[in-house]
Scaffold this motif. Sequence first.
Motif, PDB file in Angstrom:
ATOM      1  N   VAL A 114      -8.797   9.939  18.257  1.00  0.00           N
ATOM      2  CA  VAL A 114      -7.353   9.761  18.371  1.00  0.00           C
ATOM      3  C   VAL A 114      -6.735  11.075  18.835  1.00  0.00           C
ATOM      4  CG1 VAL A 114      -5.216   9.152  17.181  1.00  0.00           C
ATOM      5  CG2 VAL A 114      -7.381   8.119  16.456  1.00  0.00           C
ATOM      6  N   SER A 115      -5.858  11.003  19.821  1.00  0.00           N
ATOM      7  CA  SER A 115      -5.066  12.171  20.211  1.00  0.00           C
ATOM      8  C   SER A 115      -3.593  11.827  20.048  1.00  0.00           C
ATOM      9  CB  SER A 115      -5.360  12.586  21.650  1.00  0.00           C
ATOM     10  OG  SER A 115      -4.963  11.568  22.559  1.00  0.00           O
ATOM     11  N   GLU A 116      -2.820  12.787  19.580  1.00  0.00           N
ATOM     12  CA  GLU A 116      -1.387  12.577  19.351  1.00  0.00           C
ATOM     13  C   GLU A 116      -0.625  13.813  19.783  1.00  0.00           C
ATOM     14  OE1 GLU A 116       1.779  11.244  15.814  1.00  0.00           O
ATOM     15  OE2 GLU A 116      -0.323  11.655  15.322  1.00  0.00           O
ATOM     16  N   THR A 117       0.462  13.593  20.522  1.00  0.00           N
ATOM     17  CA  THR A 117       1.337  14.680  20.972  1.00  0.00           C
ATOM     18  C   THR A 117       2.764  14.339  20.564  1.00  0.00           C
ATOM     19  OG1 THR A 117      -0.103  15.103  22.874  1.00  0.00           O
ATOM     20  CG2 THR A 117       2.121  16.016  22.955  1.00  0.00           C
ATOM     21  N   TYR A 118       3.516  15.343  20.118  1.00  0.00           N
ATOM     22  CA  TYR A 118       4.865  15.067  19.622  1.00  0.00           C
ATOM     23  C   TYR A 118       5.784  16.259  19.862  1.00  0.00           C
ATOM     24  CZ  TYR A 118       3.276  17.947  15.696  1.00  0.00           C
ATOM     25  OH  TYR A 118       2.775  18.979  14.928  1.00  0.00           O
TER      26      TYR A 118
ATOM     27  N   ILE B 244       9.822  12.528  18.700  1.00  0.00           N
ATOM     28  CA  ILE B 244       9.307  11.586  19.677  1.00  0.00           C
ATOM     29  C   ILE B 244       7.839  11.902  19.893  1.00  0.00           C
ATOM     30  CG2 ILE B 244      10.001  13.033  21.642  1.00  0.00           C
ATOM     31  CD1 ILE B 244      10.522  10.416  23.190  1.00  0.00           C
ATOM     32  N   GLY B 245       7.000  10.863  20.000  1.00  0.00           N
ATOM     33  CA  GLY B 245       5.568  11.126  20.110  1.00  0.00           C
ATOM     34  C   GLY B 245       4.809  10.015  20.811  1.00  0.00           C
ATOM     35  N   TYR B 246       3.569  10.324  21.117  1.00  0.00           N
ATOM     36  CA  TYR B 246       2.672   9.378  21.787  1.00  0.00           C
ATOM     37  C   TYR B 246       1.288   9.526  21.162  1.00  0.00           C
ATOM     38  CZ  TYR B 246      -0.442   7.474  25.379  1.00  0.00           C
ATOM     39  OH  TYR B 246      -1.418   6.782  26.042  1.00  0.00           O
ATOM     40  N   MET B 247       0.657   8.390  20.817  1.00  0.00           N
ATOM     41  CA  MET B 247      -0.660   8.405  20.191  1.00  0.00           C
ATOM     42  C   MET B 247      -1.612   7.492  20.964  1.00  0.00           C
ATOM     43  SD  MET B 247      -1.659   7.722  16.193  1.00  0.00           S
ATOM     44  CE  MET B 247      -1.452   5.942  16.261  1.00  0.00           C
ATOM     45  N   TYR B 248      -2.768   8.028  21.284  1.00  0.00           N
ATOM     46  CA  TYR B 248      -3.788   7.303  22.039  1.00  0.00           C
ATOM     47  C   TYR B 248      -5.036   7.209  21.177  1.00  0.00           C
ATOM     48  CZ  TYR B 248      -7.014   6.186  25.913  1.00  0.00           C
ATOM     49  OH  TYR B 248      -7.942   5.598  26.736  1.00  0.00           O
ATOM     50  N   THR B 249      -5.518   5.979  20.942  1.00  0.00           N
ATOM     51  CA  THR B 249      -6.680   5.758  20.084  1.00  0.00           C
ATOM     52  C   THR B 249      -7.783   5.057  20.863  1.00  0.00           C
ATOM     53  OG1 THR B 249      -5.270   5.532  18.124  1.00  0.00           O
ATOM     54  CG2 THR B 249      -7.515   4.680  17.964  1.00  0.00           C
ATOM     55  N   LYS B 250      -8.976   5.616  20.802  1.00  0.00           N
ATOM     56  CA  LYS B 250     -10.158   5.006  21.418  1.00  0.00           C
ATOM     57  C   LYS B 250     -11.130   4.629  20.307  1.00  0.00           C
ATOM     58  CE  LYS B 250     -13.209   3.987  24.664  1.00  0.00           C
ATOM     59  NZ  LYS B 250     -14.357   3.627  23.801  1.00  0.00           N
ATOM     60  N   GLU B 251     -11.305   3.318  20.091  1.00  0.00           N
ATOM     61  CA  GLU B 251     -12.223   2.838  19.060  1.00  0.00           C
ATOM     62  C   GLU B 251     -13.622   2.656  19.642  1.00  0.00           C
ATOM     63  OE1 GLU B 251     -10.317   0.003  15.899  1.00  0.00           O
ATOM     64  OE2 GLU B 251      -9.635  -0.624  17.890  1.00  0.00           O
ATOM     65  N   ASN B 252     -14.593   3.281  18.999  1.00  0.00           N
ATOM     66  CA  ASN B 252     -15.984   3.175  19.454  1.00  0.00           C
ATOM     67  C   ASN B 252     -16.801   2.189  18.623  1.00  0.00           C
ATOM     68  OD1 ASN B 252     -15.479   5.105  21.417  1.00  0.00           O
ATOM     69  ND2 ASN B 252     -16.145   6.808  20.112  1.00  0.00           N
ATOM     70  N   TYR B 253     -16.349   1.921  17.392  1.00  0.00           N
ATOM     71  CA  TYR B 253     -17.089   1.036  16.489  1.00  0.00           C
ATOM     72  C   TYR B 253     -16.117   0.205  15.667  1.00  0.00           C
ATOM     73  CZ  TYR B 253     -21.086   3.988  17.626  1.00  0.00           C
ATOM     74  OH  TYR B 253     -22.065   4.672  18.301  1.00  0.00           O
ATOM     75  N   THR B 254     -16.589  -0.916  15.189  1.00  0.00           N
ATOM     76  CA  THR B 254     -15.780  -1.785  14.333  1.00  0.00           C
ATOM     77  C   THR B 254     -15.672  -1.199  12.920  1.00  0.00           C
ATOM     78  OG1 THR B 254     -17.733  -3.061  13.676  1.00  0.00           O
ATOM     79  CG2 THR B 254     -16.486  -3.848  15.594  1.00  0.00           C
ATOM     80  N   GLY B 255     -14.735  -1.757  12.161  1.00  0.00           N
ATOM     81  CA  GLY B 255     -14.666  -1.464  10.733  1.00  0.00           C
ATOM     82  C   GLY B 255     -13.991  -0.166  10.353  1.00  0.00           C
ATOM     83  N   SER B 256     -13.091   0.362  11.174  1.00  0.00           N
ATOM     84  CA  SER B 256     -12.368   1.578  10.775  1.00  0.00           C
ATOM     85  C   SER B 256     -11.665   1.334   9.445  1.00  0.00           C
ATOM     86  CB  SER B 256     -11.344   1.955  11.848  1.00  0.00           C
ATOM     87  OG  SER B 256     -11.969   2.339  13.045  1.00  0.00           O
ATOM     88  N   GLY B 257     -11.932   2.188   8.472  1.00  0.00           N
ATOM     89  CA  GLY B 257     -11.327   2.045   7.152  1.00  0.00           C
ATOM     90  C   GLY B 257     -12.092   1.149   6.207  1.00  0.00           C
ATOM     91  N   TRP B 258     -13.165   0.490   6.672  1.00  0.00           N
ATOM     92  CA  TRP B 258     -13.959  -0.392   5.818  1.00  0.00           C
ATOM     93  C   TRP B 258     -15.158   0.363   5.242  1.00  0.00           C
ATOM     94  CZ3 TRP B 258     -14.537  -5.744   8.756  1.00  0.00           C
ATOM     95  CH2 TRP B 258     -13.260  -6.233   9.043  1.00  0.00           C
ATOM     96  N   HIS B 259     -15.604  -0.057   4.060  1.00  0.00           N
ATOM     97  CA  HIS B 259     -16.698   0.639   3.392  1.00  0.00           C
ATOM     98  C   HIS B 259     -17.992  -0.185   3.380  1.00  0.00           C
ATOM     99  CE1 HIS B 259     -15.450  -2.176   0.322  1.00  0.00           C
ATOM    100  NE2 HIS B 259     -16.391  -1.785  -0.512  1.00  0.00           N
TER     101      HIS B 259
END
Length: 520
Positions: free
Chosen positions: A466-470, A483-498
Amino acid sequence: MKKLTLLTIPIFLFATDEALLKRIEFLEKELKILKEIALKKDINIQSNIIPQSDFEELKKQVASNSQDISDIYPIVEQNEKKSILDKINFSPELELRADSMSYKSGEIDGEDTTMDGTLATEQRRDQFSKSFEPSGYVRFRLNMNAEFDENLKFNGRAVFSTSSQTNERLCILSRDIKSGSSISAFDFDRAYVDYTLNKDSDYATTFSFGLLPTTGGTPMQFAQDAKRKSLFPALVFDMNTYGIIGTQKLLDDNFLRVVLAKAYTMRDTYYPYQCNRENIDNATIVGAYYDTKFNFFGNALLSVGINSLLDLKAHPYLGPDVDANNANVLGDMFTLGLGIDIEKFANTKTTLFLHTAMSNPNGNGADDDYQIVAGANVDSNSFADNPNQTLSEGLTASGEAGFSTADYAKGEMLSSNGYSVYLGAKYDINNEFSIGSEYNYGSKYWFSATQGAENMFNKLATRGWVSETYAIWNYYKNLSAKIGYMYTKENYTGSGWHFGEPAKKDAIQQVGYINLKAKF
């Protein structure tokens, strides 16, 4: 006597607590003497020590003094309440935020869930793109603190939030855009007492108990243009808890902290964006942290910590049909982390930070199951109520609401260690304007204990980067805009899951936002 008491009420209202207590003590002593005399009335009357007429006067005096005390007690109680309220400081915060989000998902390995469960329809969990209507969000916080003496303090915080997610839920987990019920919430997320022993010592000890300050940790405060809100580094531990924290001061600017608490998650309506969080159903927290301030190319803070979530039970936000009944205790999760923040780097107006952490899962063999299956594909003995169920019904083998036909929707606790890196910089152009940029990366098996993150999108949980600029503008005293912009690149499933085996994923999320904040 009654009139005299009424005339003195204004004096009591402005009297000190000590004066009132002395007055009550005097009246109680007088009443005690009169009652002792009254108890001897038979002897006194028979021996003519006190004439009958005098005794009747004594009874009137006892009744009058009893009424005096009854009249004064409410005044004292009211005065004590007023004294406590006078010691509590209230500090309100108001934030108005608007987000515009788009999402595009490529293929997910093994994913074949369709919109209606048949092969002829579109993919539901991958191979889609969508844009959302601009969403609005309002959050009001009322901070409270009181210092009763140099050793005892109280802190609390009430929170109210509401958003436009009743029209369109910001969810990236499916092609269809879902709506929900009312998404307003009111709660207290902090209410704790600090008690400090030997305050003036170089080795002072503080005990804190209640709803603990364990969210909003460093270095998240820099992008929020605020002070550090948690005693712990955010990448290691950013969860709502209740329990006890022990803080041991070790000379100047050196602190060792130990926490023993239970984790919980605020109601789902508190989070407009829920797709990379889990709802913590059970977890015992045991952690130890050390931080120290020193001069290292500027004002540096070094943080080191280890946190454990014992007997972890949690369920992902998959809709109202999925709750704690769908989850099991899967084992223990440990997180270790190290980070450094440097303000006024090299005598400039620049702030730099670098944090890293590792998650270490220890499963017990149990699993959580959100995999959609059909009765024709497995042993019918596993279907107690509906052996002929179809994929279109969206049910698991146990007949509960499912999420995906892919294998990543079911499994034991994560099988391998994960790691994350979080770094950023902020530059104060002048007293009004500042700019900043942040970057974080999470590996395939990364699990972040950040279910209570104050960041709306819980970006530190991402398995990808994730990159974020503000930019922040403090345009008036106590008022600011960001004011900001956030760019997220997901490489795998289950972000936040255990749980489960993460599957390879190719997805991009883009968010533009603006917020207005008032803090007093």
